[in-house]
Design a protein around this motif. Sequence first.
Motif, PDB file in Angstrom:
ATOM      1  N   THR A 106       0.827  -1.208   0.000  1.00 29.41           N
ATOM      2  CA  THR A 106       0.000   0.000   0.000  1.00 29.41           C
ATOM      3  C   THR A 106       0.862   1.258   0.000  1.00 29.41           C
ATOM      4  OG1 THR A 106      -1.761  -1.160   1.159  1.00 29.41           O
ATOM      5  CG2 THR A 106      -1.814   1.231   1.245  1.00 29.41           C
ATOM      6  N   ARG A 107       1.947   1.245   0.762  1.00 32.02           N
ATOM      7  CA  ARG A 107       2.851   2.401   0.802  1.00 32.02           C
ATOM      8  C   ARG A 107       3.450   2.655  -0.576  1.00 32.02           C
ATOM      9  NH1 ARG A 107       8.411   3.789   2.216  1.00 32.02           N
ATOM     10  NH2 ARG A 107       8.369   5.826   3.204  1.00 32.02           N
ATOM     11  N   GLN A 108       3.866   1.585  -1.260  1.00 36.00           N
ATOM     12  CA  GLN A 108       4.408   1.743  -2.607  1.00 36.00           C
ATOM     13  C   GLN A 108       3.363   2.345  -3.549  1.00 36.00           C
ATOM     14  OE1 GLN A 108       7.553   1.368  -3.887  1.00 36.00           O
ATOM     15  NE2 GLN A 108       8.033   1.228  -1.708  1.00 36.00           N
ATOM     16  N   LEU A 109       2.131   1.853  -3.458  1.00 35.56           N
ATOM     17  CA  LEU A 109       1.068   2.419  -4.296  1.00 35.56           C
ATOM     18  C   LEU A 109       0.931   3.921  -4.044  1.00 35.56           C
ATOM     19  CD1 LEU A 109      -1.642  -0.365  -3.948  1.00 35.56           C
ATOM     20  CD2 LEU A 109      -0.402   0.241  -6.037  1.00 35.56           C
ATOM     21  N   ASN A 110       0.922   4.313  -2.781  1.00 40.38           N
ATOM     22  CA  ASN A 110       0.793   5.730  -2.438  1.00 40.38           C
ATOM     23  C   ASN A 110       1.989   6.539  -2.930  1.00 40.38           C
ATOM     24  OD1 ASN A 110      -1.765   5.671  -1.168  1.00 40.38           O
ATOM     25  ND2 ASN A 110      -0.833   4.811   0.662  1.00 40.38           N
ATOM     26  N   LEU A 111       3.208   6.009  -2.775  1.00 37.62           N
ATOM     27  CA  LEU A 111       4.407   6.722  -3.228  1.00 37.62           C
ATOM     28  C   LEU A 111       4.411   6.921  -4.745  1.00 37.62           C
ATOM     29  CD1 LEU A 111       7.187   5.101  -1.006  1.00 37.62           C
ATOM     30  CD2 LEU A 111       6.457   7.481  -0.975  1.00 37.62           C
ATOM     31  N   ARG A 166       7.417   8.442  -9.076  1.00 39.87           N
ATOM     32  CA  ARG A 166       7.457   8.186  -7.634  1.00 39.87           C
ATOM     33  C   ARG A 166       7.716   9.493  -6.896  1.00 39.87           C
ATOM     34  NH1 ARG A 166      11.041   6.437  -3.436  1.00 39.87           N
ATOM     35  NH2 ARG A 166      10.119   4.760  -2.216  1.00 39.87           N
ATOM     36  N   THR A 167       6.972   9.712  -5.825  1.00 38.72           N
ATOM     37  CA  THR A 167       7.198  10.904  -5.020  1.00 38.72           C
ATOM     38  C   THR A 167       8.383  10.677  -4.090  1.00 38.72           C
ATOM     39  OG1 THR A 167       5.639  10.158  -3.347  1.00 38.72           O
ATOM     40  CG2 THR A 167       4.782  11.601  -5.060  1.00 38.72           C
TER      41      THR A 167
END
Length: 185
Positions: free
Chosen positions: A63-68, A101-102
């Motif tokens: 989920t963190r990767q998706l958000n980043l 990617r942010t």
Amino acid sequence: MAVKGVVAFPTKLYNMLEAVTKDGSNIVMWLPLGNGFFISDEQTFIDHVVPVYFNLTKMRSFTRQLNLWGFSRITNGPEYGAWQHPHFLRDDPSQLKFIVRTAVKSKTSRRGSDLSANSSDESQVQDVVKPPSSPPNAHFEESAETTVDSKTPTPTNLDSNGIIPIAVGLQQLQQPIIMYHNHRP
């Protein structure tokens, strides 16, 4: 059609969805319009599908990767819980190159003090003043009055517009990188 070459997260995700769709699995699937994807069984997904494509072991990390990478979760309607991105489209893998990617937030405070116990952190943020016509590194002045430590450069003066440049120096760099911040005392 699977995308090859670039191994960034969006490409791996696209390849995973294409392979799982081809296998007929319903653990993770494209949305009917191909503008996102839905994970129907998170535990099976993280235990059996994710390890094949990613070096992740927890749904929270996925989920963190998706958000980043700028994906957003659909929060209402019939596709509630699905993930989408404007450039993540089933029938157009050429759009993957537009997914960026942010940056991850630094663990340093505003004054440049290192918040971690490890002093080998590669970045420090320090407030310094650099007059526009000064040579490189001329804006650093050693002072015993520094608030962080004796090695932290201190501002020497403001420019005529009241702007303080903020240097973000990395330990590997010879010169700091200058960013400007509008200072209103």
